[in-house]
Design a protein around this motif. Structure first.
Motif, mmCIF file in Angstrom:
data_model
loop_
_atom_site.group_PDB
_atom_site.id
_atom_site.type_symbol
_atom_site.label_atom_id
_atom_site.label_comp_id
_atom_site.label_asym_id
_atom_site.label_seq_id
_atom_site.Cartn_x
_atom_site.Cartn_y
_atom_site.Cartn_z
ATOM 1 N N GLY B 34 0.820 -1.212 0.000
ATOM 2 C CA GLY B 34 0.000 0.000 0.000
ATOM 3 C C GLY B 34 0.853 1.261 0.000
ATOM 4 N N ILE B 35 1.961 1.238 0.742
ATOM 5 C CA ILE B 35 2.814 2.439 0.779
ATOM 6 C C ILE B 35 3.504 2.627 -0.568
ATOM 7 N N VAL B 36 3.979 1.517 -1.174
ATOM 8 C CA VAL B 36 4.631 1.625 -2.488
ATOM 9 C C VAL B 36 3.637 2.167 -3.520
ATOM 10 N N LEU B 37 2.487 1.497 -3.592
ATOM 11 C CA LEU B 37 1.465 1.909 -4.560
ATOM 12 C C LEU B 37 0.968 3.316 -4.236
ATOM 13 N N GLY B 38 0.807 3.599 -2.947
ATOM 14 C CA GLY B 38 0.323 4.906 -2.513
ATOM 15 C C GLY B 38 1.310 6.013 -2.874
ATOM 16 N N THR B 39 2.613 5.725 -2.741
ATOM 17 C CA THR B 39 3.616 6.725 -3.098
ATOM 18 C C THR B 39 3.567 7.021 -4.592
ATOM 19 N N ILE B 40 3.424 5.956 -5.388
ATOM 20 C CA ILE B 40 3.313 6.157 -6.838
ATOM 21 C C ILE B 40 2.088 7.018 -7.150
ATOM 22 N N TYR B 59 -8.781 7.368 -8.424
ATOM 23 C CA TYR B 59 -8.487 6.155 -7.655
ATOM 24 C C TYR B 59 -8.720 6.391 -6.164
ATOM 25 N N VAL B 60 -8.117 7.470 -5.664
ATOM 26 C CA VAL B 60 -8.198 7.757 -4.228
ATOM 27 C C VAL B 60 -9.644 8.030 -3.815
ATOM 28 N N ASN B 61 -10.334 8.864 -4.582
ATOM 29 C CA ASN B 61 -11.710 9.194 -4.218
ATOM 30 C C ASN B 61 -12.627 7.979 -4.300
ATOM 31 N N PHE B 62 -12.357 7.126 -5.273
ATOM 32 C CA PHE B 62 -13.177 5.925 -5.402
ATOM 33 C C PHE B 62 -13.080 5.081 -4.139
ATOM 34 N N THR B 102 -6.975 -7.209 -2.032
ATOM 35 C CA THR B 102 -7.936 -6.156 -1.723
ATOM 36 C C THR B 102 -7.348 -5.116 -0.774
ATOM 37 N N PHE B 103 -6.717 -5.589 0.305
ATOM 38 C CA PHE B 103 -6.205 -4.638 1.287
ATOM 39 C C PHE B 103 -5.087 -3.794 0.700
ATOM 40 N N THR B 104 -4.257 -4.382 -0.163
ATOM 41 C CA THR B 104 -3.182 -3.601 -0.763
ATOM 42 C C THR B 104 -3.746 -2.467 -1.608
ATOM 43 N N ILE B 105 -4.687 -2.783 -2.506
ATOM 44 C CA ILE B 105 -5.188 -1.719 -3.379
ATOM 45 C C ILE B 105 -6.062 -0.725 -2.621
ATOM 46 N N PHE B 106 -6.761 -1.219 -1.591
ATOM 47 C CA PHE B 106 -7.639 -0.319 -0.834
ATOM 48 C C PHE B 106 -6.810 0.628 0.037
ATOM 49 N N GLU B 107 -5.859 0.077 0.765
ATOM 50 C CA GLU B 107 -5.066 0.911 1.667
ATOM 51 C C GLU B 107 -4.183 1.884 0.894
ATOM 52 N N ALA B 108 -3.810 1.521 -0.345
ATOM 53 C CA ALA B 108 -2.985 2.415 -1.155
ATOM 54 C C ALA B 108 -3.631 3.797 -1.248
ATOM 55 N N ALA B 109 -4.963 3.823 -1.347
ATOM 56 C CA ALA B 109 -5.667 5.105 -1.451
ATOM 57 C C ALA B 109 -5.409 5.952 -0.209
ATOM 58 N N TYR B 111 -2.861 5.497 2.123
ATOM 59 C CA TYR B 111 -1.434 5.810 2.238
ATOM 60 C C TYR B 111 -1.052 6.918 1.255
ATOM 61 N N SER B 112 -1.685 6.919 0.091
ATOM 62 C CA SER B 112 -1.344 7.914 -0.921
ATOM 63 C C SER B 112 -1.645 9.323 -0.425
ATOM 64 N N GLU B 113 -2.757 9.487 0.293
ATOM 65 C CA GLU B 113 -3.085 10.808 0.822
ATOM 66 C C GLU B 113 -2.048 11.243 1.860
ATOM 67 N N ILE B 114 -1.588 10.281 2.655
ATOM 68 C CA ILE B 114 -0.580 10.600 3.671
ATOM 69 C C ILE B 114 0.733 10.991 2.984
ATOM 70 N N MET B 115 1.147 10.208 1.988
ATOM 71 C CA MET B 115 2.400 10.495 1.299
ATOM 72 C C MET B 115 2.316 11.829 0.553
#
Lengths: 244, 226, 298
Positions: B34-40, B59-62, B102-109, B111-115
């Motif tokens: 999630g952090i890797v995907l979120g950073t991207i 992606y994030v809003n979804f 599921t958790f990886t793609i969901f949490e990425a959203a 983590y992405s806001e945090i990053m």
């Protein structure tokens, strides 16, 4: 993909005489009812707890802090199960039976979701009050206000307006979190989603429709609170304009 | 009901421990992924290329608008259909594996806001300094901006991970055997809800409370260094 | 392409030619061959058909029957080391999971109904159940009529769900519907006095009662709302796989082996608590063993 698309089924009659789209509408109704009722509980209790945590009383602070620690560190679904399965067994038998047979399930769900969310709101309210300059309290006290009156007339009106963006996101979260109440017998949108999948197996159509329904709820809540935010903005504060 | 039976926990501790291990595995996988995907996603959101911005924002809003429990079930049922569409074969995934994804793609959203706010907290001048040193965009990000963003946001990232650890309990919805799922299965078999659910609640509390205290201390230390 | 292979395989099997291995494989058998594995969907609390033992492994009458089917698959595909995977399913997700390929066959307590045949396939019936009510003896509920105004639980996604809704209409009584996630969940509601009755297949209620802390506190009451056949669930229109399953099950029924398995699970102490269900074979089931059928209800 040999998936058989079928949008007609929403208008077919299910075995209880209602049409499938009516299941969704009824689910939406329950989702809204549980969410709004929980939000009220959470706002009231969360505000009280948030205020307690900023008072000079060490006891009140300890109670508020303990509450937040407990309710933030146990997953929502487990909290709901505790209220639903465990609490009725721990209270005296006659009350337990009443809780299990006569108490509407929505009450259990609202208590569970409301108390869970209250911990989050208490955090926001506390940080809102702490964000105010100390001088505001002193000014209030100097005017002859009691401690309580400084909250009532000076600090809380400001604090709420500062944390409104954060409260908005909690209000949107509560709609999403309400989906978990299916596990304690609430026939809300996610429950109906599962039901319709079982009955029709049209996974894609129903997923699209239910996702859009949740989007719409989140959007309406967001707009409503944006309106409130605009009306209550404190002139001259950067914080008052945040959140978009 | 004064007959709280601790024996049932002793009898089943191995199964509960297996469940807890799965919960931890999902948490760690989804945290790293999630952090890797979120950073991207955060870099896309902050880039100057419009379509990338739109994609990341969408992606994030979804994922921030739909209930996690619905996403867990939807992915479990739909992902195999998509794979079949792509590969032409039926590929069974299973509840346990589906949850990792599921958790990886969901949490990425999330983590992405945090990053994103982490990256924005790095002074703009540092980017300029990176370019002035002859770094490419990638080097500037990798060597200058991201390390600082990551360090500044570490407490928030960890707090989100504690939330994630709790959220794994929702795999109950697809019958995967996480910590809570294990307790629920024992409850179903032995009909002892009071003991099982209370135990799970206490264990979750102890773990999450200890972790959140650690994060608080970390936060204080980072604040001092800064 | 796939369809024509299915048709070809169907023709071959109907004229009694055993298909020369690889070339004619289609559907699930082909999938199993390619993956080197078969995934069996099982239940968690369908005692004694498919449930978890003390070590949380799926066991039961249906699981034993399916083990025989797996043996037949192994020899059909000439893959003695075929990997067997297990996936727990619930009443709600078993059909979508069958359709999306997560499971290859489901061995539990699934009623073969005409409505479900629109979505999935079924083997010949290996059990016939009656839908009745499980109650606490101290609740005073003895018949459907006693349920007026009371909370009644059924497991989400089961056929009983529809039955009670129809019955509710017919008898003009008003019950408060509750839904359990799985049979044990539903039973828990009766056990804790949350629901007045659990409307479900009598054998499943019997299994749950036998495994409860106080079996004497419960009873199965009321008339049979309907008889329902259980079958192994498989993907729709998968003739070769269905033929293989049916051949295996029919063989077991004719040879008397199925009856032995029945005795093992219904007339003897079973794990995890070594209780004996004492549930003799009904005349309808004897008839179904004598002339196996895959006819669905309604």
């Amino acid at each position: 993909m040999n998936y058989h698309w079928d949008w007609q089924f929403f208008f077919q009659e299910a075995d209880d005489g209602l049409k499938y789209y009516e299941w969704i509408v009824s689910g939406l109704g329950w989702t809204t009812a549980v969410s709004l009722a929980s939000l009220v509980v959470a706002l009231l209790l969360g505000s009280v707890l948030g205020v307690m945590r900023t008072t000079p009383s060490r006891w009140l602070v300890a109670i508020g802090d303990t509450y937040v620690d407990v309710f933030r560190n146990i997953p929502l679904i487990i909290q709901l199960f505790l209220w639903f399965f465990v609490v009725p067994e721990l209270v005296p038998n006659s009350i337990g039976i009443w809780m299990k047979q006569d108490l509407p399930y929505i009450v259990t769900a609202v208590v569970g979701l409301g108390l869970y969310t209250a911990a989050r709101i208490a955090e926001q309210v506390k940080s809102g009050i702490n964000a105010l300059p100390r001088g505001q309290r002193f000014a209030g006290l100097a005017l002859g206000f009691t401690e309580w009156q400084t909250y009532r007339h000076v600090r809380l009106p400001m604090a709420y307006r500062i944390v409104l963006p954060a409260l908005t996101s909690e209000a949107m979260n509560i709609f999403k979190n309400s989906a978990v109440t299916y596990a304690v017998g609430i026939l809300e949108l996610y429950f109906q989603y599962k039901q319709i999948i079982e009955k029709t197996s049209q996974v894609l159509e129903i997923t699209i429709v239910v996702t859009l329904a949740y989007f719409t709820l989140a959007f309406l809540m967001n707009r409503l609170l944006a309106f409130v935010e605009k009306r209550t903005r404190v002139p001259g504060l950067i914080a008052g304009t945040g959140g978009k | 009901m004064g007959d709280f039976d601790f024996g049932i926990i002793a009898d089943n501790w191995r199964f509960l421990a297996e469940g807890l291990r799965y919960t931890v595995q999902v948490t760690i996988t989804a945290m790293i992924g999630g952090i890797v995907l979120g950073t991207i996603l955060a870099l896309m959101r902050l880039s100057s290329i419009k379509p990338l911005q739109w994609f990341a924002a969408g992606y994030v809003n979804f994922f921030r608008s739909v209930p996690l429990v619905q996403v867990i079930l939807a992915v479990y049922l739909i992902l195999p259909l998509l794979l079949q569409f792509v590969t032409g074969k039926m590929i069974p995934i299973g509840a346990e594996n589906s949850a990792y994804f599921t958790f990886t793609i969901f949490e990425a959203a999330y983590y992405s806001e945090i990053m994103r706010s982490g990256i924005q907290s790095v002074p703009r001048g540092q980017v300029g300094a990176g370019y002035a040193l002859g770094f490419t965009y990638g080097q500037t990000m990798r060597l200058v901006v991201l390390p600082q963003a990551f360090r500044n946001m570490l407490p928030v990232l960890l707090t989100q991970t504690i939330v994630l650890f709790q959220d794994v309990s929702l795999v109950y919805a697809i019958g995967a055997t996480d910590f809570f799922g294990a307790a629920d299965k024992i409850t179903q078999r032995d009909l002892r809800p009071v003991e099982m659910y209370t135990t799970v609640a206490v264990v979750y509390f102890v773990i999450c409370f200890a972790l959140s205290r650690l994060v608080k201390r970390l936060q204080a230390r980072i604040a001092i260094i800064r | 392409m796939r369809k024509s292979l299915t048709v070809l395989a169907l023709c071959l099997s109907t004229i009694g030619l055993s298909a020369p291995a690889q070339a004619q494989l289609s559907g699930t058998l082909q999938k199993i061959k390619e993956a080197g594995a078969i995934t069996v969907g099982h239940r968690e609390s369908s005692v004694p058909f498919s449930y978890l033992d003390a070590n949380q492994k799926p066991i039961g009458y249906a699981m034993d029957l399916c083990a025989k089917v797996i043996d037949a698959v192994k020899s059909e595909l000439k893959m003695p080391n075929l990997e067997v995977k297990y996936q727990a399913v619930t009443s709600q997700n078993r059909i979508p999971l069958m359709q999306n390929g997560t499971i290859d066959m489901e061995c539990g307590s699934t009623t073969n109904s005409i409505a479900r045949q629109q979505q999935v396939g079924f083997s010949v019936a290996y059990f016939i159940t009656s839908v009745r009510m499980g109650v606490r003896k101290d609740s005073g509920v003895k018949d459907i009529g006693d349920l007026n105004g009371k909370p009644v639980v059924t497991t989400t996604g089961t056929t009983s769900d529809a039955l009670i809704k129809q019955n509710e209409k017919g008898k003009a009584i008003d019950v408060k519907n509750l839904y359990g996630k799985d049979h044990a969940d539903s039973f828990l509601m009766v056990e804790s006095s949350r629901a007045a009755a659990f409307v479900m297949d009598d054998i499943l209620i019997a299994g749950l009662i036998a495994n409860s802390k106080t079996p004497d506190a419960f009873a199965i009451v009321g008339p049979s709302l309907r008889d329902e056949p259980y079958g192994v669930m498989l993907r729709k229109d998968d003739a070769p796989f269905k033929a293989l399953i049916d051949k295996t099950l029919t063989g077991l029924m004719k040879s008397g082996e199925a009856e032995k398995l029945y005795t093992k699970w219904f007339m003897n102490p079973i794990p995890p608590r070594n209780v004996n269900l004492n549930f003799p074979m009904s005349p309808v089931l004897k008839a179904a063993f004598a002339t196996p059928t895959d006819k669905g209800v309604e």
